[in-house]
Scaffold this active site. Sequence first.
Site, PDB file in Angstrom:
ATOM      1  N   HIS A   1      -8.897  11.453   1.290  1.00 31.39           N
ATOM      2  CA  HIS A   1      -8.024  10.280   1.211  1.00 31.39           C
ATOM      3  C   HIS A   1      -6.719  10.493   1.973  1.00 31.39           C
ATOM      4  CE1 HIS A   1      -5.514   7.169  -0.972  1.00 31.39           C
ATOM      5  NE2 HIS A   1      -6.609   6.478  -0.700  1.00 31.39           N
TER       6      HIS A   1
ATOM      7  N   ASP B   1       0.359  19.143  18.823  1.00 29.52           N
ATOM      8  CA  ASP B   1       1.101  20.068  19.687  1.00 29.52           C
ATOM      9  C   ASP B   1       2.138  20.926  18.960  1.00 29.52           C
ATOM     10  OD1 ASP B   1      -0.397  19.003  21.696  1.00 29.52           O
ATOM     11  OD2 ASP B   1       1.233  17.897  22.652  1.00 29.52           O
TER      12      ASP B   1
ATOM     13  N   ASP C   1      17.285  10.217  -7.734  1.00 29.29           N
ATOM     14  CA  ASP C   1      18.730  10.386  -7.503  1.00 29.29           C
ATOM     15  C   ASP C   1      19.131  10.271  -6.035  1.00 29.29           C
ATOM     16  OD1 ASP C   1      19.063  10.690 -10.195  1.00 29.29           O
ATOM     17  OD2 ASP C   1      19.219  12.875 -10.146  1.00 29.29           O
TER      18      ASP C   1
ATOM     19  N   LYS D   1      -3.876  10.752   4.789  1.00 27.97           N
ATOM     20  CA  LYS D   1      -3.585   9.941   5.980  1.00 27.97           C
ATOM     21  C   LYS D   1      -2.543  10.693   6.800  1.00 27.97           C
ATOM     22  CE  LYS D   1      -4.067   6.951   2.204  1.00 27.97           C
ATOM     23  NZ  LYS D   1      -5.267   6.292   2.398  1.00 27.97           N
TER      24      LYS D   1
ATOM     25  N   HIS E   1       0.813  -1.215   0.000  1.00 30.70           N
ATOM     26  CA  HIS E   1       0.000   0.000   0.000  1.00 30.70           C
ATOM     27  C   HIS E   1       0.848   1.267   0.000  1.00 30.70           C
ATOM     28  CE1 HIS E   1      -3.286   2.641   1.844  1.00 30.70           C
ATOM     29  NE2 HIS E   1      -3.856   2.122   0.787  1.00 30.70           N
TER      30      HIS E   1
ATOM     31  N   LYS F   1       3.327   4.428  -1.179  1.00 24.22           N
ATOM     32  CA  LYS F   1       3.417   5.371  -2.298  1.00 24.22           C
ATOM     33  C   LYS F   1       4.707   6.166  -2.136  1.00 24.22           C
ATOM     34  CE  LYS F   1      -1.271   4.848  -1.698  1.00 24.22           C
ATOM     35  NZ  LYS F   1      -1.934   4.332  -0.491  1.00 24.22           N
TER      36      LYS F   1
END
Length: 508
Positions: free
Chosen positions: A426, A433, A256, A428, A249, A251
């Site tokens: 979508h 603080d 470089d 996450k 899952h 991404k």
Amino acid sequence: MKRQLGKFLGDRRIMGGLLIFIQAVLVIWGMSKIIEYVPWVDRFCTLLSMVIIIWLVRKYDNPSYKIPWIILILFFPLFGGLFYLLWGNTPLNRAHALHRFQPARPDFSSGLSHPASGRLSAAMPRHTRRTEYIEALTGLPAWGETTTRYFPVGERQFEAMCVELKKAKRFIFMEYFIIEQGEMWKPILDILAEKAAQGLEVRVMYDDAGCLSKLPAGYDRYLHSLGIRVVRFNRFIPTLNTYLNYRDHRKITIIDGNVGYMGGANIADEYINRRSPFGHWKDTGIELRGAGVASMTELFLEMWEYSTNVVASNHLQYRPTLSRPGDGYVQSFGDSPLDDYNIGETVYMQIINNARNYVYITTPYLILDNEMILALMTAAQSGVDVRIITPGIPDKKLVYLATRSFYQQLTRAGVKIYEYTPGFLHAKMIVSDDDVGVVGTINMDFRSFFMHFECGTVLYGGKVIHEIKDDMIDIMGQSRLIDQEWFRHVPWISSILASIIRLFAPLL
């Protein structure tokens, strides 16, 4: 009609699901026929189910996962135990995926920059335990000498990635749960093909199940013909087995070794709002430049080596060659379903438990175990301002019902919950603080915490934390607060259905 039938038969996701369903039916039918001629098989299967229930009770799996299996086996003692052996988290099923998963601990003793875990602990001592926890379990330390940039929408991350991809001089690594042909992927693919033709090392890894309905069969061979090294992670074979649940899952894009991207956005048109199946698609991401990209690179190489069973000869050649001034620290980490450590959930819980003033969370799915529920409720009841933002328009209606089933319990404890009314949220993220936050791929649900390969970047201090907080406040301004008026309008039948779905949500 023929065209529609051809499209249906050509959809690998539909056909794969159909084949698995047929297998399940054949197992049930076959067992019923066997019992007609061999009656003792009925008693044997029932005894097997009882043994599996006892084994599950003694097993160290999360209770949220064990309870629905126990209920299913009790209701269907003839077939329940057999299906758990085929589909459940058994040692045999896990071993199929685990046999090649032996990542070497990263060595950061050489390189342009050195880990900054010690400096972070001295500057921000209250985050020492989290930093040490992540490093102890993953081998990935905190880094300084890294500039960060926050992207409040997927479109901005896409634009920045295209600019940097064109500048690549040595290599490009990309790892995504979903890649889909369209307006987002085409310019990226053109750049990758051009760079591969120039002799750069270009690697692309995508999750085979995640791309079932997105890419045609054999697409990896097409990419290979362009000079791109390709891995289809955990190739989808439509059989009754649990290792199909172990999805990549993550991404990640690395250029470089000096520039890295991570966040919620896959490579498909809805992530940049070129397509709007669920209203406005709100996604977020982070860009790192400098020393901190080293950990992202290690995460990619680890998954590549796991998938190919070929160890890279020299990781040093992929390390950053540039350092950048940063006003905080970064620590990227990965989480795997193949060990006994729930790193993603634990990092979130540490932030929640250590919060003094506030904790803001965005998640598309909210399916929590008892430990996370208790952490959120305890923080709110202790005076911490706990807020969770979920989508206003769902992409998966059953999961959405399960998400909403947690609202009442949390709000009664003082947690504020918002639904993003313009569309599908979508992103996450978690921020707390004004000095710590996480941007990555980790949903607040059972699959992300226990069943998927995930990644995230912990951000310690710096202006990027304030940018994330400001964006979350802006999201709340576009969202509806879940209050008593909202609960009064929930039909009782929906509430009951949501509770039932919530019980079995860990198996969805």
